[in-house]
Write a protein that holds these residues in place. Structure first.
Motif, PDB file in Angstrom:
ATOM      1  N   PRO A 109       0.813  -1.233   0.000  1.00 32.10           N
ATOM      2  CA  PRO A 109       0.000   0.000   0.000  1.00 32.10           C
ATOM      3  C   PRO A 109       0.846   1.282   0.000  1.00 32.10           C
ATOM      4  O   PRO A 109       0.566   2.205  -0.778  1.00 32.10           O
ATOM      5  CB  PRO A 109      -0.840  -0.140   1.268  1.00 32.10           C
ATOM      6  CG  PRO A 109      -0.989  -1.612   1.460  1.00 32.10           C
ATOM      7  CD  PRO A 109       0.300  -2.212   0.993  1.00 32.10           C
ATOM      8  N   SER A 110       1.887   1.336   0.832  1.00 31.04           N
ATOM      9  CA  SER A 110       2.726   2.545   0.888  1.00 31.04           C
ATOM     10  C   SER A 110       3.226   2.941  -0.496  1.00 31.04           C
ATOM     11  O   SER A 110       3.300   4.122  -0.834  1.00 31.04           O
ATOM     12  CB  SER A 110       3.955   2.299   1.767  1.00 31.04           C
ATOM     13  OG  SER A 110       3.596   1.971   3.075  1.00 31.04           O
ATOM     14  N   ALA A 111       3.599   1.938  -1.272  1.00 34.70           N
ATOM     15  CA  ALA A 111       4.241   2.192  -2.564  1.00 34.70           C
ATOM     16  C   ALA A 111       3.301   2.840  -3.569  1.00 34.70           C
ATOM     17  O   ALA A 111       3.754   3.389  -4.573  1.00 34.70           O
ATOM     18  CB  ALA A 111       4.773   0.882  -3.130  1.00 34.70           C
ATOM     19  N   MET A 112       1.981   2.745  -3.322  1.00 36.36           N
ATOM     20  CA  MET A 112       1.014   3.268  -4.283  1.00 36.36           C
ATOM     21  C   MET A 112       0.741   4.750  -4.105  1.00 36.36           C
ATOM     22  O   MET A 112       0.024   5.362  -4.905  1.00 36.36           O
ATOM     23  CB  MET A 112      -0.301   2.480  -4.194  1.00 36.36           C
ATOM     24  CG  MET A 112      -0.180   0.999  -4.512  1.00 36.36           C
ATOM     25  SD  MET A 112       0.827   0.619  -5.961  1.00 36.36           S
ATOM     26  CE  MET A 112      -0.018   1.545  -7.255  1.00 36.36           C
ATOM     27  N   ALA A 113       1.305   5.357  -3.063  1.00 37.98           N
ATOM     28  CA  ALA A 113       1.008   6.768  -2.798  1.00 37.98           C
ATOM     29  C   ALA A 113       1.367   7.664  -3.984  1.00 37.98           C
ATOM     30  O   ALA A 113       0.657   8.619  -4.288  1.00 37.98           O
ATOM     31  CB  ALA A 113       1.739   7.219  -1.523  1.00 37.98           C
ATOM     32  N   GLY A 114       2.455   7.333  -4.669  1.00 40.14           N
ATOM     33  CA  GLY A 114       2.885   8.159  -5.802  1.00 40.14           C
ATOM     34  C   GLY A 114       1.806   8.281  -6.868  1.00 40.14           C
ATOM     35  O   GLY A 114       1.584   9.364  -7.427  1.00 40.14           O
ATOM     36  N   ALA A 115       1.125   7.167  -7.147  1.00 38.38           N
ATOM     37  CA  ALA A 115       0.076   7.199  -8.171  1.00 38.38           C
ATOM     38  C   ALA A 115      -1.065   8.121  -7.742  1.00 38.38           C
ATOM     39  O   ALA A 115      -1.623   8.857  -8.565  1.00 38.38           O
ATOM     40  CB  ALA A 115      -0.443   5.781  -8.429  1.00 38.38           C
ATOM     41  N   GLY A 116      -1.384   8.099  -6.446  1.00 45.83           N
ATOM     42  CA  GLY A 116      -2.413   9.014  -5.940  1.00 45.83           C
ATOM     43  C   GLY A 116      -1.983  10.460  -6.126  1.00 45.83           C
ATOM     44  O   GLY A 116      -2.792  11.338  -6.454  1.00 45.83           O
ATOM     45  N   GLY A 117      -0.689  10.703  -5.937  1.00 47.80           N
ATOM     46  CA  GLY A 117      -0.157  12.049  -6.116  1.00 47.80           C
ATOM     47  C   GLY A 117      -0.270  12.526  -7.550  1.00 47.80           C
ATOM     48  O   GLY A 117      -0.581  13.693  -7.815  1.00 47.80           O
ATOM     49  N   LEU A 118      -0.057  11.618  -8.476  1.00 45.41           N
ATOM     50  CA  LEU A 118      -0.162  11.981  -9.900  1.00 45.41           C
ATOM     51  C   LEU A 118      -1.561  12.497 -10.224  1.00 45.41           C
ATOM     52  O   LEU A 118      -1.717  13.504 -10.932  1.00 45.41           O
ATOM     53  CB  LEU A 118       0.163  10.755 -10.768  1.00 45.41           C
ATOM     54  CG  LEU A 118      -0.108  10.904 -12.263  1.00 45.41           C
ATOM     55  CD1 LEU A 118       0.776  11.989 -12.880  1.00 45.41           C
ATOM     56  CD2 LEU A 118       0.101   9.576 -12.990  1.00 45.41           C
ATOM     57  N   GLN A 119      -2.571  11.842  -9.678  1.00 47.87           N
ATOM     58  CA  GLN A 119      -3.945  12.274  -9.949  1.00 47.87           C
ATOM     59  C   GLN A 119      -4.155  13.729  -9.496  1.00 47.87           C
ATOM     60  O   GLN A 119      -4.736  14.535 -10.210  1.00 47.87           O
ATOM     61  CB  GLN A 119      -4.937  11.353  -9.237  1.00 47.87           C
ATOM     62  CG  GLN A 119      -6.390  11.695  -9.556  1.00 47.87           C
ATOM     63  CD  GLN A 119      -7.391  10.836  -8.789  1.00 47.87           C
ATOM     64  OE1 GLN A 119      -7.049  10.235  -7.774  1.00 47.87           O
ATOM     65  NE2 GLN A 119      -8.605  10.786  -9.287  1.00 47.87           N
ATOM     66  N   LEU A 120      -3.636  14.043  -8.308  1.00 45.37           N
ATOM     67  CA  LEU A 120      -3.787  15.408  -7.794  1.00 45.37           C
ATOM     68  C   LEU A 120      -2.997  16.407  -8.640  1.00 45.37           C
ATOM     69  O   LEU A 120      -3.471  17.512  -8.926  1.00 45.37           O
ATOM     70  CB  LEU A 120      -3.310  15.483  -6.337  1.00 45.37           C
ATOM     71  CG  LEU A 120      -4.193  14.770  -5.312  1.00 45.37           C
ATOM     72  CD1 LEU A 120      -3.496  14.678  -3.970  1.00 45.37           C
ATOM     73  CD2 LEU A 120      -5.524  15.508  -5.170  1.00 45.37           C
ATOM     74  N   LEU A 121      -1.802  16.016  -9.037  1.00 48.24           N
ATOM     75  CA  LEU A 121      -0.956  16.912  -9.841  1.00 48.24           C
ATOM     76  C   LEU A 121      -1.657  17.297 -11.140  1.00 48.24           C
ATOM     77  O   LEU A 121      -1.645  18.461 -11.553  1.00 48.24           O
ATOM     78  CB  LEU A 121       0.380  16.222 -10.112  1.00 48.24           C
ATOM     79  CG  LEU A 121       1.497  16.945 -10.872  1.00 48.24           C
ATOM     80  CD1 LEU A 121       1.228  17.069 -12.366  1.00 48.24           C
ATOM     81  CD2 LEU A 121       1.801  18.311 -10.284  1.00 48.24           C
ATOM     82  N   LEU A 122      -2.264  16.294 -11.780  1.00 42.14           N
ATOM     83  CA  LEU A 122      -2.889  16.537 -13.082  1.00 42.14           C
ATOM     84  C   LEU A 122      -4.069  17.508 -12.970  1.00 42.14           C
ATOM     85  O   LEU A 122      -4.521  18.058 -13.965  1.00 42.14           O
ATOM     86  CB  LEU A 122      -3.339  15.209 -13.707  1.00 42.14           C
ATOM     87  CG  LEU A 122      -2.197  14.269 -14.130  1.00 42.14           C
ATOM     88  CD1 LEU A 122      -2.746  12.907 -14.531  1.00 42.14           C
ATOM     89  CD2 LEU A 122      -1.369  14.863 -15.260  1.00 42.14           C
ATOM     90  N   GLN A 123      -4.526  17.722 -11.753  1.00 42.65           N
ATOM     91  CA  GLN A 123      -5.648  18.662 -11.558  1.00 42.65           C
ATOM     92  C   GLN A 123      -5.173  20.062 -11.198  1.00 42.65           C
ATOM     93  O   GLN A 123      -5.992  20.946 -10.962  1.00 42.65           O
ATOM     94  CB  GLN A 123      -6.575  18.124 -10.456  1.00 42.65           C
ATOM     95  CG  GLN A 123      -7.252  16.825 -10.850  1.00 42.65           C
ATOM     96  CD  GLN A 123      -7.844  16.072  -9.664  1.00 42.65           C
ATOM     97  OE1 GLN A 123      -7.656  16.448  -8.509  1.00 42.65           O
ATOM     98  NE2 GLN A 123      -8.564  15.001  -9.956  1.00 42.65           N
ATOM     99  N   GLN A 124      -3.861  20.271 -11.138  1.00 42.03           N
ATOM    100  CA  GLN A 124      -3.342  21.591 -10.764  1.00 42.03           C
ATOM    101  C   GLN A 124      -3.105  22.447 -12.007  1.00 42.03           C
ATOM    102  O   GLN A 124      -2.220  22.127 -12.800  1.00 42.03           O
ATOM    103  CB  GLN A 124      -2.011  21.461 -10.007  1.00 42.03           C
ATOM    104  CG  GLN A 124      -2.068  20.593  -8.770  1.00 42.03           C
ATOM    105  CD  GLN A 124      -3.088  21.100  -7.762  1.00 42.03           C
ATOM    106  OE1 GLN A 124      -3.124  22.281  -7.450  1.00 42.03           O
ATOM    107  NE2 GLN A 124      -3.934  20.203  -7.271  1.00 42.03           N
TER     108      GLN A 124
END
Ligand code: PLP
Length: 418
Positions: free
Chosen positions: A367-382
Motif C-alpha cells: 500500500p505505501s508504494a502506491m502513494a505516488g500514483a495518488g499524487g499523480l492524480q492530484l498533480l494533473l488537476q493543478q
C-alpha cells in the motif's frame, strides 16, 4: 485559516505547492553521493557473493513504461494522463524488496568498511570478498547495529548486517507487519516491539545504543549516510533513462512522485535526481492524509518541531512504511528549495491503486508504494502544472512490496477491488 490548512486538519487529500521551490537550485555534492556510489561499487563482489540474486552485486531495480497502468488509471479517473507514465520498481529491489535497500544497506556497508579499515584488515583497493573471511567476521561479531523502524528499514539493515556477521537490534513500531518481524528473527536479529509509534521506537533504540560504544545506531531521522545511499539512485536512473533514449529537458521534464514517511528515502532520491537533471526534474512527496509529517514540517517551517498529532491527526494508516508523525529535520532543511510540492492521499485509494496495478501490469506492490500514483492524480488537476505535465515523463516510485507474503497480498487486492 487557509483552505489548505482546513483540508490538512480534516484529513482530506491536499496539494501543497512549495513556495520555496526553486527549480534551478543547485544540489551540490558536499553531502557525498559520489563517495556513496563508489563505496557501493567497491562492495559489489562482496554483495554478489552473499546475495547471488543481485547479479553483478549492484543493488538496483528496473525502470519500465506503464502504458497499461496509464490506460487503467485514465478509465478509473475519467481524465487523460498527459505525457508518458513510468515505474521505478524499487518494490523489486533485491535483499529487502523496498527502497530501504538503498539507504539502509549503504549505511551498514559504510560502518563495516570503516571497522575493517581501522582494524587494518582491509584496504580500499582490495577485493571486498575479503570481508567474508573468518578474521573479519570475528571483528563484526563484536559489534552491533541498531535501528528503529516501521518495518522495511529494519528488514534491510537486519538482513545485510546479519549476513556480514554483526549482532543486530531492530526496534519496531506498532505498525510493523508481523511477517517482517518473523523474517528478521529467523536471521538471528533481536526484534524489540513497541506499543507506540515509530518516533518512540527510534528514540528508544537511540537511547539503548548510546550506552554501548561498540554499537552503531542507524538514525533514520538524522543520518546523512542513509541519505546519500538513497541519493545514488539519481545517477543510476539517469543511465536507465538514457538507455531508453530519454534525456529530460525543459520541453519534456521528468516529474517524480515519491511516497514519503520520515523523508529520508524520497529526500535522498530527490536530491540525487536534482543533481543529475537540475531544473528539468520536478519532485513531489506523497503522504497518507493522517500522516503528512513532511508536508506539515515544511509548510510551517517548523521541521521536526511539529507533529501531525499537534494538528489533530491520528498518524494511523494502512501504509505502514509511511506511518510517521514527525519528519526528519535534516530532510526538511535540504528539501527546502528542491521539492516542488507535497500531496496527501487516502488509504482507500492506495488499495484501489494496488489492485489496479496488479490487474493491468501484474506488478506486486505494498500500500505505501502506491502513494505516488495518488499524487499523480492530484498533480494533473493543478492548473499551474498542466502545461508542464502535458509533455512530461511521469515517474511513479514504487517503493516496496515484492516480498509481501502471498496471502497478505491477496487480502490487499481484495480490499482494493471491493
Ligand atoms: C520507508 C518507506 C517509504 C518512505 O521512506 P522514508 O525515508 O520513511 O520517507 C516509502 N515506501 C516504503 C515502502 C517504505 O518502506
Amino acid at each position: 485559516m487557509t483552505t489548505l490548512d482546513t483540508r490538512l486538519r480534516s484529513a482530506q487529500p491536499c496539494f501543497w505547492h512549495n513556495p520555496g521551490y526553486h527549480s534551478g537550485a543547485a544540489a551540490d555534492d558536499h553531502i557525498g553521493i559520489r563517495q556513496a556510489a563508489e563505496r557501493l561499487t567497491r562492495f559489489a563482489p562482496c554483495i554478489r557473493a552473499l546475495f547471488p540474486d543481485t547479479g553483478d552485486g549492484i543493488i538496483e531495480s528496473p525502470l519500465s513504461r506503464a502504458d497499461d497502468f496509464a490506460a487503467a488509471l485514465e478509465s478509473v479517473w475519467g481524465m487523460p494522463i498527459t505525457g508518458t507514465l513510468w515505474l521505478k520498481r524499487d518494490n523489486e529491489l533485491p535483499i529487502s524488496g523496498s527502497i530501504k535497500a538503498r539507504g539502509g544497506i549503504h549505511e551498514v556497508l559504510k560502518y563495516a568498511e570503516e571497522l575493517a579499515l581501522n582494524a587494518g584488515l582491509l584496504h580500499l583497493e582490495q577485493d571486498y570478498r575479503r570481508l567474508l573471511d573468518e578474521e573479519v567476521r570475528a571483528l563484526f561479531a563484536r559489534h552491533t547495529l541498531a535501528v528503529g523502524s516501521t518495518g522495511n528499514l529494519g528488514l534491510s539493515i537486519g538482513t545485510m548486517a546479519a549476513h556480514l556477521g554483526f549482532q543486530v537490534d531492530v526496534h519496531m513500531s506498532a505498525d510493523a507487519r508481523q511477517w517482517k518481524k518473523d523474517r528478521l528473527r529467523q536471521l538471528g536479529v533481536r526484534v524489540h516491539e513497541y506499543e507506540d509509534d515509530y518516533s518512540r521506537a527510534v528514540a528508544e533504540g537511540r537511547r539503548l545504543a548510546e550506552q554501548d560504544p561498540d554499537c552503531h545506531f542507524v538514525d533514520d531521522e538524522h543520518s546523512l549516510d542513509l541519505f546519500t545511499g538513497y541519493g545514488v539512485a539519481g545517477r543510476r536512473l539517469k543511465a536507465q533513462l538514457a538507455a531508453q533514449g530519454i534525456m529530460p529537458s525543459a520541453e519534456h521534464p521528468l516529474m517524480v512522485y515519491l511516497p514519503c514517511g520520515v523523508g529520508g528515502g524520497p529526500g535522498g532520491v530527490a536530491y540525487g535526481l536534482k543533481q543529475e537533471f537540475g531544473p528539468h526534474v520536478h519532485c513531489f512527496f506523497v503522504e497518507p492524509v493522517q500522516s503528512p509529517c513532511v508536508l506539515l514540517g515544511m509548510m510551517t517551517g517548523k521541521g521536526a518541531e511539529v507533529s501531525v498529532e499537534d494538528i489533530g491527526l491520528s498518524n494511523r494508516t494502512a501504509a505502514d512504511g509511511l506511518a510517521v508523525g514527525r519528519p526528519s529535520a535534516l530532510v526538511c532543511r535540504l528539501m527546502q528549495p528542491l521539492l516542488a510540492g507535497a500531496m496527501t492521499v487516502e488509504d482507500l485509494q492506495l488499495f484501489r491503486l494496488l489492485a489496479l496495478l496488479q490487474d493491468s501490469e501484474g506488478i506486486q506492490a505494498e500500500p505505501s508504494a502506491m502513494a505516488g500514483a495518488g499524487g499523480l492524480q492530484l498533480l494533473l488537476q493543478q492548473p499551474q502544472w498542466q502545461s508542464r505535465a502535458a509533455r512530461a515523463h511521469h515517474l511513479l516510485w514504487l517503493t516496496g512490496g515484492s516480498m509481501v507474503p502471498a496471502e497478505e497480498y491477496q487480502a490487499y487486492c481484495h480490499q482494493g477491488q471491493a
